[in-house]
Design a protein around this motif. Structure first.
Motif, PDB file in Angstrom:
ATOM      1  N   ALA A 117      -1.200  -3.983   4.920  1.00 17.78           N
ATOM      2  CA  ALA A 117      -2.088  -4.478   3.869  1.00 17.78           C
ATOM      3  C   ALA A 117      -3.060  -5.502   4.447  1.00 17.78           C
ATOM      4  O   ALA A 117      -2.802  -6.096   5.488  1.00 17.78           O
ATOM      5  CB  ALA A 117      -1.291  -5.123   2.738  1.00 17.78           C
ATOM      6  N   ILE A 118      -4.165  -5.692   3.753  1.00 13.06           N
ATOM      7  CA  ILE A 118      -5.128  -6.759   4.035  1.00 13.06           C
ATOM      8  C   ILE A 118      -5.304  -7.520   2.727  1.00 13.06           C
ATOM      9  O   ILE A 118      -5.498  -6.914   1.670  1.00 13.06           O
ATOM     10  CB  ILE A 118      -6.486  -6.198   4.508  1.00 13.06           C
ATOM     11  N   TRP A 119      -5.222  -8.842   2.806  1.00 16.62           N
ATOM     12  CA  TRP A 119      -5.354  -9.685   1.619  1.00 16.62           C
ATOM     13  C   TRP A 119      -6.484 -10.668   1.825  1.00 16.62           C
ATOM     14  O   TRP A 119      -6.737 -11.126   2.931  1.00 16.62           O
ATOM     15  CB  TRP A 119      -4.043 -10.435   1.347  1.00 16.62           C
ATOM     16  N   GLU A 125      -7.338 -21.646  -3.072  1.00 16.91           N
ATOM     17  CA  GLU A 125      -6.408 -21.666  -4.188  1.00 16.91           C
ATOM     18  C   GLU A 125      -5.219 -20.786  -3.821  1.00 16.91           C
ATOM     19  O   GLU A 125      -5.182 -20.200  -2.752  1.00 16.91           O
ATOM     20  CB  GLU A 125      -7.095 -21.122  -5.449  1.00 16.91           C
ATOM     21  N   THR A 126      -4.267 -20.651  -4.723  1.00 15.60           N
ATOM     22  CA  THR A 126      -3.085 -19.845  -4.439  1.00 15.60           C
ATOM     23  C   THR A 126      -3.296 -18.357  -4.710  1.00 15.60           C
ATOM     24  O   THR A 126      -2.499 -17.540  -4.280  1.00 15.60           O
ATOM     25  CB  THR A 126      -1.894 -20.339  -5.271  1.00 15.60           C
ATOM     26  N   ILE A 127      -4.351 -17.978  -5.422  1.00 12.91           N
ATOM     27  CA  ILE A 127      -4.571 -16.580  -5.789  1.00 12.91           C
ATOM     28  C   ILE A 127      -5.137 -15.798  -4.608  1.00 12.91           C
ATOM     29  O   ILE A 127      -6.104 -16.210  -3.981  1.00 12.91           O
ATOM     30  CB  ILE A 127      -5.534 -16.471  -6.990  1.00 12.91           C
ATOM     31  N   MET A 128      -4.494 -14.650  -4.316  1.00 10.37           N
ATOM     32  CA  MET A 128      -4.979 -13.755  -3.272  1.00 10.37           C
ATOM     33  C   MET A 128      -5.161 -12.369  -3.875  1.00 10.37           C
ATOM     34  O   MET A 128      -4.490 -12.011  -4.841  1.00 10.37           O
ATOM     35  CB  MET A 128      -3.992 -13.703  -2.108  1.00 10.37           C
ATOM     36  N   TYR A 129      -6.076 -11.593  -3.317  1.00  8.28           N
ATOM     37  CA  TYR A 129      -6.382 -10.270  -3.827  1.00  8.28           C
ATOM     38  C   TYR A 129      -6.246  -9.227  -2.714  1.00  8.28           C
ATOM     39  O   TYR A 129      -6.549  -9.520  -1.567  1.00  8.28           O
ATOM     40  CB  TYR A 129      -7.829 -10.220  -4.332  1.00  8.28           C
ATOM     41  N   PRO A 130      -5.849  -7.999  -3.068  1.00  8.31           N
ATOM     42  CA  PRO A 130      -5.786  -6.940  -2.056  1.00  8.31           C
ATOM     43  C   PRO A 130      -7.162  -6.328  -1.784  1.00  8.31           C
ATOM     44  O   PRO A 130      -7.278  -5.254  -1.238  1.00  8.31           O
ATOM     45  CB  PRO A 130      -4.827  -5.924  -2.688  1.00  8.31           C
ATOM     46  N   TYR A 131      -8.224  -7.018  -2.177  1.00  8.73           N
ATOM     47  CA  TYR A 131      -9.606  -6.609  -1.934  1.00  8.73           C
ATOM     48  C   TYR A 131     -10.455  -7.876  -1.915  1.00  8.73           C
ATOM     49  O   TYR A 131     -10.011  -8.935  -2.350  1.00  8.73           O
ATOM     50  CB  TYR A 131     -10.103  -5.667  -3.037  1.00  8.73           C
ATOM     51  N   CYS A 132     -11.658  -7.775  -1.404  1.00  3.18           N
ATOM     52  CA  CYS A 132     -12.568  -8.914  -1.435  1.00  3.18           C
ATOM     53  C   CYS A 132     -13.460  -8.759  -2.668  1.00  3.18           C
ATOM     54  O   CYS A 132     -14.220  -7.794  -2.764  1.00  3.18           O
ATOM     55  CB  CYS A 132     -13.408  -8.964  -0.160  1.00  3.18           C
ATOM     56  N   PRO A 133     -13.371  -9.672  -3.645  1.00  3.69           N
ATOM     57  CA  PRO A 133     -14.186  -9.546  -4.852  1.00  3.69           C
ATOM     58  C   PRO A 133     -15.679  -9.456  -4.504  1.00  3.69           C
ATOM     59  O   PRO A 133     -16.147 -10.143  -3.586  1.00  3.69           O
ATOM     60  CB  PRO A 133     -13.881 -10.826  -5.633  1.00  3.69           C
ATOM     61  N   ILE A 149       5.448  -7.307  -0.384  1.00  4.67           N
ATOM     62  CA  ILE A 149       5.834  -6.416   0.720  1.00  4.67           C
ATOM     63  C   ILE A 149       6.591  -5.176   0.229  1.00  4.67           C
ATOM     64  O   ILE A 149       6.294  -4.070   0.674  1.00  4.67           O
ATOM     65  CB  ILE A 149       6.608  -7.189   1.798  1.00  4.67           C
ATOM     66  N   PRO A 150       7.564  -5.298  -0.687  1.00  2.00           N
ATOM     67  CA  PRO A 150       8.239  -4.070  -1.136  1.00  2.00           C
ATOM     68  C   PRO A 150       7.266  -3.016  -1.684  1.00  2.00           C
ATOM     69  O   PRO A 150       7.388  -1.833  -1.375  1.00  2.00           O
ATOM     70  CB  PRO A 150       9.196  -4.564  -2.224  1.00  2.00           C
ATOM     71  N   GLN A 151       6.280  -3.434  -2.452  1.00  8.17           N
ATOM     72  CA  GLN A 151       5.291  -2.493  -2.969  1.00  8.17           C
ATOM     73  C   GLN A 151       4.480  -1.877  -1.825  1.00  8.17           C
ATOM     74  O   GLN A 151       4.241  -0.679  -1.810  1.00  8.17           O
ATOM     75  CB  GLN A 151       4.365  -3.185  -3.961  1.00  8.17           C
ATOM     76  N   SER A 154       6.450   0.736   0.026  1.00  6.29           N
ATOM     77  CA  SER A 154       6.938   1.872  -0.760  1.00  6.29           C
ATOM     78  C   SER A 154       6.322   3.205  -0.322  1.00  6.29           C
ATOM     79  O   SER A 154       6.855   4.261  -0.626  1.00  6.29           O
ATOM     80  CB  SER A 154       6.694   1.641  -2.251  1.00  6.29           C
ATOM     81  N   ARG A 155       5.251   3.184   0.427  1.00  6.43           N
ATOM     82  CA  ARG A 155       4.635   4.429   0.892  1.00  6.43           C
ATOM     83  C   ARG A 155       5.289   4.978   2.155  1.00  6.43           C
ATOM     84  O   ARG A 155       4.941   6.042   2.628  1.00  6.43           O
ATOM     85  CB  ARG A 155       3.135   4.244   1.112  1.00  6.43           C
ATOM     86  N   PHE A 156       6.257   4.247   2.703  1.00  2.77           N
ATOM     87  CA  PHE A 156       6.948   4.669   3.918  1.00  2.77           C
ATOM     88  C   PHE A 156       8.320   5.253   3.576  1.00  2.77           C
ATOM     89  O   PHE A 156       8.910   4.911   2.561  1.00  2.77           O
ATOM     90  CB  PHE A 156       7.157   3.482   4.878  1.00  2.77           C
ATOM     91  N   ARG A 157       8.799   6.126   4.473  1.00  4.85           N
ATOM     92  CA  ARG A 157      10.182   6.587   4.409  1.00  4.85           C
ATOM     93  C   ARG A 157      10.938   5.880   5.526  1.00  4.85           C
ATOM     94  O   ARG A 157      10.407   5.705   6.612  1.00  4.85           O
ATOM     95  CB  ARG A 157      10.276   8.100   4.611  1.00  4.85           C
ATOM     96  N   PHE A 158      12.158   5.464   5.266  1.00  2.00           N
ATOM     97  CA  PHE A 158      12.954   4.746   6.257  1.00  2.00           C
ATOM     98  C   PHE A 158      14.023   5.649   6.838  1.00  2.00           C
ATOM     99  O   PHE A 158      14.764   6.285   6.095  1.00  2.00           O
ATOM    100  CB  PHE A 158      13.573   3.491   5.649  1.00  2.00           C
ATOM    101  N   ASN A 159      14.057   5.705   8.141  1.00  2.00           N
ATOM    102  CA  ASN A 159      15.072   6.446   8.874  1.00  2.00           C
ATOM    103  C   ASN A 159      16.062   5.416   9.418  1.00  2.00           C
ATOM    104  O   ASN A 159      15.735   4.673  10.327  1.00  2.00           O
ATOM    105  CB  ASN A 159      14.428   7.258  10.001  1.00  2.00           C
ATOM    106  N   MET A 160      17.258   5.366   8.824  1.00  2.00           N
ATOM    107  CA  MET A 160      18.264   4.395   9.216  1.00  2.00           C
ATOM    108  C   MET A 160      18.981   4.915  10.468  1.00  2.00           C
ATOM    109  O   MET A 160      19.715   5.895  10.404  1.00  2.00           O
ATOM    110  CB  MET A 160      19.270   4.150   8.109  1.00  2.00           C
TER     111      MET A 160
END
Length: 163
Positions: A117-119, A125-133, A149-151, A154-160
């Motif tokens: 991700a890029i934030w 301030e404390t507010i961050m966005y997943p895009y640049c307004p 991070i969990p979200q 979520s696009r990955f599959r985990f191989n244990m």
């Protein structure tokens, strides 16, 4: 149909951990930290930061390793890049300085995966966005967003992998 990227995770018991001298937070409060960051931004302009998500498995479930700063603050390992520094090489440098052994003979071979991700932070301030307004011409980009991070993963599959 597009398949999800696969991430191998290994048991926590596969790793050896040592200790390093603790690094204390530079600032005594969040307000002090934001004031210091504002001064640095005015001097240096926008700087890129990189942070690593280190995954291990415990009880057949992925876990994220965090660094503990002081007594209560946890963060992802990483930090600001030098001007003009490549993100991958800068992340390897930061990981080695924060997590590598205290011996120049032991240089880790970090395996860097893909960008999760890029934030963007438009103001100090404390507010961050997943895009640049769109109305922001000089964004302030820094800091982790651990709770998302969990979200992001979520696009990955985990191989244990069991060892």
């Amino acid at each position: 149909m597009v398949s999800s990227p696969v991430v191998n995770t290994y048991p926590l018991s596969s790793y050896t951990f040592g200790t390093k001298e603790p690094k204390m937070e530079k600032d005594t409060s969040v307000a002090d930290r934001l004031a210091r960051m504002k001064v640095n931004y005015m001097k240096e302009g926008m700087r890129t930061s990189v942070e690593a998500i280190l995954l291990v498995q415990e009880h057949n479930h992925p876990h994220i390793l965090l660094l503990q700063i002081g007594n209560t603050f946890c963060k992802l390992p990483g930090g600001r890049l030098k001007p003009g520094e490549n993100e991958i090489e800068g992340l390897k440098r930061k990981l080695t300085s924060k997590l590598g052994a205290n011996s120049p003979a032991l240089v880790p071979d970090w395996q860097i995966g893909e960008c999760v991700a890029i934030w963007w932070r438009p103001n100090f301030e404390t507010i961050m966005y997943p895009y640049c307004p769109p109305h922001i011409t000089k964004p302030k980009r820094y800091g982790p967003v651990i709770s998302t991070i969990p979200q992001q993963l979520s696009r990955f599959r985990f191989n244990m992998i069991s060892t």
